[in-house]
Enzyme design. Sequence first.
Site, PDB file in Angstrom:
ATOM      1  N   ASP A   1      20.865 -46.845  -2.279  1.00 47.02           N
ATOM      2  CA  ASP A   1      20.721 -46.359  -0.899  1.00 47.02           C
ATOM      3  C   ASP A   1      21.044 -47.512   0.036  1.00 47.02           C
ATOM      4  O   ASP A   1      20.759 -48.675  -0.254  1.00 47.02           O
ATOM      5  CB  ASP A   1      19.332 -45.777  -0.639  1.00 47.02           C
TER       6      ASP A   1
ATOM      7  N   ASP B   1      12.610 -40.189   5.296  1.00 53.40           N
ATOM      8  CA  ASP B   1      12.084 -41.494   4.898  1.00 53.40           C
ATOM      9  C   ASP B   1      10.863 -41.759   5.777  1.00 53.40           C
ATOM     10  O   ASP B   1      10.993 -42.044   6.970  1.00 53.40           O
ATOM     11  CB  ASP B   1      13.162 -42.561   5.103  1.00 53.40           C
TER      12      ASP B   1
ATOM     13  N   GLU C   1       7.575 -44.063   6.002  1.00 51.57           N
ATOM     14  CA  GLU C   1       6.867 -45.240   5.502  1.00 51.57           C
ATOM     15  C   GLU C   1       6.307 -46.075   6.649  1.00 51.57           C
ATOM     16  O   GLU C   1       5.975 -47.249   6.481  1.00 51.57           O
ATOM     17  CB  GLU C   1       7.805 -46.092   4.647  1.00 51.57           C
TER      18      GLU C   1
END
Length: 256
Positions: free
Chosen positions: A11, A100, A102
Amino acid sequence: MNIATMPRGIDIASYQGRPDWDAVVASGIQFAFTKVTENDGYVNPFFARNWAEMRRVGIHHGAYHFARPVGNDAAVEADYFLDHVEEQGPIQTGEMLVLDIEAGSGDLGPWALAWCERVKERAGFSPIIYSGAWFTDPHGFPDDVGLAAYGLWLAAYGPTPPTPPAPWQFWAFWQYSDKGSVPGISGDVDLNMFNGPADRIALYGKPATDEPTEPDPPTVTLASVRAELVEYETHLAAAFDALQAEIAEIRASIPE
């Protein structure tokens, strides 16, 4: 599945710039994700170029959004992400979409679920969630069982396959290192594995829309059955008359 045979992937974000995608594929990498957006005001300046290149070389690929949930609406961030993905043309079969998550504070399970539901509503298929147990456990994800309906891309650095955090029963993708070296990419790059054979990666993306469909069964009604019987009786009567005429002609030709 033995990790030695698991498909490998990467990624990237803006840090990796413009990879040589032919070299990446030639090295054995079988899938890749690229960052598209962050928050509701940042776009990766290399996204358009890398998205086009991943399509060109035919690698399994996906696009991800880095969430900033504190003070932001999940649907707004989801729309911002999809708007920029779709600027590159319609999402193609097998292309994957990822949240994503986080960063942030508090109970973020409902926010993540709202983002995923919005993307599914617009795109027509389920996105993937990227995070790690170090983040999901203290931010309420185990209590939101609806998140388990979305594939897990688990960040857990180390050599041993990790245990998925609740509410998931298994992970689909595993990010196991941020110090990888891959031909065609300058500097370190994140490394990942897929939990299954490579031909199943596309199942986490947009499904095919040209699958053959069964034709609708014919509609049968009492009136249609009666009409068919009348037509059959008509043909049968005509055939019987013709047969009788043929028999009479044969008899007439036989001498007495």
